[in-house]
Each structure stands twice: as structure tokens, then as C-alpha cells.
Design a protein around this motif. Structure first.
Motif, mmCIF file in Angstrom:
data_model
loop_
_atom_site.group_PDB
_atom_site.id
_atom_site.type_symbol
_atom_site.label_atom_id
_atom_site.label_comp_id
_atom_site.label_asym_id
_atom_site.label_seq_id
_atom_site.Cartn_x
_atom_site.Cartn_y
_atom_site.Cartn_z
ATOM 1 N N ILE A 17 0.833 -1.206 0.000
ATOM 2 C CA ILE A 17 0.000 0.000 0.000
ATOM 3 C C ILE A 17 0.867 1.256 0.000
ATOM 4 O O ILE A 17 0.610 2.203 -0.754
ATOM 5 C CB ILE A 17 -0.963 0.001 1.208
ATOM 6 C CG1 ILE A 17 -1.996 -1.108 1.047
ATOM 7 C CG2 ILE A 17 -1.641 1.358 1.370
ATOM 8 C CD1 ILE A 17 -2.849 -1.348 2.281
ATOM 9 N N GLU A 18 1.906 1.272 0.818
ATOM 10 C CA GLU A 18 2.781 2.452 0.887
ATOM 11 C C GLU A 18 3.501 2.684 -0.433
ATOM 12 O O GLU A 18 3.577 3.824 -0.909
ATOM 13 C CB GLU A 18 3.785 2.287 2.026
ATOM 14 C CG GLU A 18 3.141 2.348 3.392
ATOM 15 C CD GLU A 18 4.051 1.900 4.515
ATOM 16 O OE1 GLU A 18 3.907 2.434 5.625
ATOM 17 O OE2 GLU A 18 4.903 0.998 4.296
ATOM 18 N N LEU A 19 4.019 1.620 -1.039
ATOM 19 C CA LEU A 19 4.696 1.781 -2.331
ATOM 20 C C LEU A 19 3.708 2.222 -3.397
ATOM 21 O O LEU A 19 4.021 3.088 -4.224
ATOM 22 C CB LEU A 19 5.388 0.481 -2.747
ATOM 23 C CG LEU A 19 6.111 0.530 -4.092
ATOM 24 C CD1 LEU A 19 7.142 1.661 -4.145
ATOM 25 C CD2 LEU A 19 6.760 -0.813 -4.399
ATOM 26 N N ALA A 20 2.519 1.661 -3.372
ATOM 27 C CA ALA A 20 1.497 2.052 -4.342
ATOM 28 C C ALA A 20 1.192 3.541 -4.248
ATOM 29 O O ALA A 20 1.095 4.229 -5.273
ATOM 30 C CB ALA A 20 0.230 1.235 -4.128
ATOM 31 N N ARG A 21 1.060 4.043 -3.040
ATOM 32 C CA ARG A 21 0.791 5.488 -2.857
ATOM 33 C C ARG A 21 1.931 6.326 -3.407
ATOM 34 O O ARG A 21 1.702 7.335 -4.067
ATOM 35 C CB ARG A 21 0.562 5.790 -1.384
ATOM 36 C CG ARG A 21 -0.775 5.303 -0.897
ATOM 37 C CD ARG A 21 -1.035 5.707 0.537
ATOM 38 N NE ARG A 21 -2.317 5.160 0.978
ATOM 39 C CZ ARG A 21 -2.557 4.716 2.197
ATOM 40 N NH1 ARG A 21 -1.630 4.775 3.124
ATOM 41 N NH2 ARG A 21 -3.741 4.226 2.504
ATOM 42 N N LYS A 22 3.160 5.917 -3.134
ATOM 43 C CA LYS A 22 4.317 6.670 -3.620
ATOM 44 C C LYS A 22 4.419 6.641 -5.146
ATOM 45 O O LYS A 22 4.861 7.603 -5.757
ATOM 46 C CB LYS A 22 5.603 6.134 -2.992
ATOM 47 C CG LYS A 22 5.701 6.424 -1.508
ATOM 48 C CD LYS A 22 6.992 5.897 -0.938
ATOM 49 C CE LYS A 22 7.117 6.249 0.526
ATOM 50 N NZ LYS A 22 7.225 7.666 0.793
ATOM 51 N N ALA A 23 3.994 5.531 -5.740
ATOM 52 C CA ALA A 23 4.081 5.377 -7.197
ATOM 53 C C ALA A 23 2.814 5.849 -7.908
ATOM 54 O O ALA A 23 2.777 5.892 -9.136
ATOM 55 C CB ALA A 23 4.370 3.925 -7.554
ATOM 56 N N GLY A 24 1.769 6.157 -7.153
ATOM 57 C CA GLY A 24 0.537 6.665 -7.758
ATOM 58 C C GLY A 24 -0.323 5.599 -8.401
ATOM 59 O O GLY A 24 -1.008 5.865 -9.394
ATOM 60 N N VAL A 25 -0.268 4.382 -7.863
ATOM 61 C CA VAL A 25 -1.076 3.278 -8.387
ATOM 62 C C VAL A 25 -1.783 2.579 -7.222
ATOM 63 O O VAL A 25 -1.641 2.975 -6.078
ATOM 64 C CB VAL A 25 -0.212 2.258 -9.179
ATOM 65 C CG1 VAL A 25 0.376 2.898 -10.426
ATOM 66 C CG2 VAL A 25 0.878 1.657 -8.308
ATOM 67 N N THR A 26 -2.512 1.517 -7.538
ATOM 68 C CA THR A 26 -3.202 0.771 -6.487
ATOM 69 C C THR A 26 -2.298 -0.320 -5.922
ATOM 70 O O THR A 26 -1.317 -0.729 -6.551
ATOM 71 C CB THR A 26 -4.482 0.098 -7.025
ATOM 72 O OG1 THR A 26 -4.098 -0.888 -7.995
ATOM 73 C CG2 THR A 26 -5.426 1.113 -7.653
ATOM 74 N N ARG A 27 -2.658 -0.811 -4.752
ATOM 75 C CA ARG A 27 -1.943 -1.932 -4.158
ATOM 76 C C ARG A 27 -2.000 -3.147 -5.066
ATOM 77 O O ARG A 27 -1.040 -3.892 -5.195
ATOM 78 C CB ARG A 27 -2.528 -2.277 -2.775
ATOM 79 C CG ARG A 27 -1.719 -3.390 -2.099
ATOM 80 C CD ARG A 27 -2.534 -4.228 -1.150
ATOM 81 N NE ARG A 27 -3.722 -4.817 -1.719
ATOM 82 C CZ ARG A 27 -3.758 -5.965 -2.415
ATOM 83 N NH1 ARG A 27 -2.662 -6.627 -2.689
ATOM 84 N NH2 ARG A 27 -4.905 -6.435 -2.863
ATOM 85 N N GLN A 28 -3.137 -3.318 -5.723
ATOM 86 C CA GLN A 28 -3.294 -4.456 -6.615
ATOM 87 C C GLN A 28 -2.285 -4.407 -7.762
ATOM 88 O O GLN A 28 -1.773 -5.446 -8.176
ATOM 89 C CB GLN A 28 -4.730 -4.519 -7.156
ATOM 90 C CG GLN A 28 -5.756 -4.889 -6.110
ATOM 91 C CD GLN A 28 -6.266 -3.708 -5.282
ATOM 92 O OE1 GLN A 28 -5.770 -2.595 -5.360
ATOM 93 N NE2 GLN A 28 -7.276 -3.972 -4.461
ATOM 94 N N THR A 29 -2.015 -3.219 -8.268
ATOM 95 C CA THR A 29 -1.030 -3.076 -9.346
ATOM 96 C C THR A 29 0.348 -3.500 -8.861
ATOM 97 O O THR A 29 1.055 -4.247 -9.556
ATOM 98 C CB THR A 29 -0.998 -1.635 -9.872
ATOM 99 O OG1 THR A 29 -2.296 -1.301 -10.388
ATOM 100 C CG2 THR A 29 0.048 -1.457 -10.962
ATOM 101 N N ILE A 30 0.732 -3.058 -7.675
ATOM 102 C CA ILE A 30 2.027 -3.451 -7.119
ATOM 103 C C ILE A 30 2.079 -4.966 -6.939
ATOM 104 O O ILE A 30 3.073 -5.614 -7.282
ATOM 105 C CB ILE A 30 2.305 -2.726 -5.784
ATOM 106 C CG1 ILE A 30 2.392 -1.210 -5.985
ATOM 107 C CG2 ILE A 30 3.579 -3.272 -5.123
ATOM 108 C CD1 ILE A 30 3.495 -0.738 -6.909
ATOM 109 N N SER A 31 1.013 -5.543 -6.436
ATOM 110 C CA SER A 31 0.954 -6.989 -6.246
ATOM 111 C C SER A 31 1.151 -7.719 -7.569
ATOM 112 O O SER A 31 1.921 -8.686 -7.656
ATOM 113 C CB SER A 31 -0.385 -7.390 -5.619
ATOM 114 O OG SER A 31 -0.492 -8.787 -5.517
ATOM 115 N N LEU A 32 0.470 -7.272 -8.606
ATOM 116 C CA LEU A 32 0.591 -7.911 -9.920
ATOM 117 C C LEU A 32 1.995 -7.775 -10.490
ATOM 118 O O LEU A 32 2.523 -8.708 -11.108
ATOM 119 C CB LEU A 32 -0.442 -7.337 -10.885
ATOM 120 C CG LEU A 32 -1.894 -7.697 -10.597
ATOM 121 C CD1 LEU A 32 -2.830 -6.900 -11.499
ATOM 122 C CD2 LEU A 32 -2.138 -9.194 -10.762
ATOM 123 N N ILE A 33 2.625 -6.626 -10.285
ATOM 124 C CA ILE A 33 4.001 -6.430 -10.751
ATOM 125 C C ILE A 33 4.921 -7.408 -10.035
ATOM 126 O O ILE A 33 5.762 -8.058 -10.657
ATOM 127 C CB ILE A 33 4.452 -4.969 -10.525
ATOM 128 C CG1 ILE A 33 3.685 -4.028 -11.455
ATOM 129 C CG2 ILE A 33 5.964 -4.830 -10.747
ATOM 130 C CD1 ILE A 33 3.858 -2.558 -11.125
#
Length: 67
Positions: A17-33
Motif C-alpha cells: 500500500i505504501e509503495l502504491a501510494r508513492k508510485a501513484g497506483v493501487t496496491r493491486q497493481t504493485i501486487s501484480l508487478i
């Protein structure tokens, strides 16, 4: 790719969640990456790199990926 992104995130002390906020995307996007199920744009790759203090080569360059 996925393991290096996850490792870099964890080393930086961020949750998805924290990385997603910093990158401007959703947590789900980070998870998929991290799972290797989403191919991020160059812009998103650089945003992730900046957030975790790594380079594009560190996180996204695939060694020996010749065809």
C-alpha cells in the motif's frame, strides 16, 4: 523482475500500500508487478525505482534474456 521489486520494497520498509501510494497506483497493481502478471510502463517503473532508491537496471533488467 517480480522478486527484485518485492525485495526492494521490503528493504525500503514499505508495504504494498505504501509503495502504491508513492508510485501513484493501487496496491493491486504493485501486487501484480511483484507476481510478474503486469508489465508496467516505463514511467511506472521509474516511479517505483525512485520510491525504493533503486535503478531501472537493479529492478527491471533481465540478465541473459536473449532470444
Amino acid at each position: 523482475m517480480r522478486n527484485r521489486v518485492k525485495l526492494a520494497r521490503m528493504q525500503a520498509g514499505y508495504t504494498q500500500i505504501e509503495l502504491a501510494r508513492k508510485a501513484g497506483v493501487t496496491r493491486q497493481t504493485i501486487s501484480l508487478i511483484e507476481k510478474g502478471e503486469y508489465n508496467p510502463s516505463l514511467r511506472l517503473c521509474t516511479d517505483i525505482c525512485h520510491a525504493v532508491g533503486q535503478t531501472l537496471n537493479d529492478l527491471f533488467w533481465e540478465e541473459g534474456g536473449g532470444s
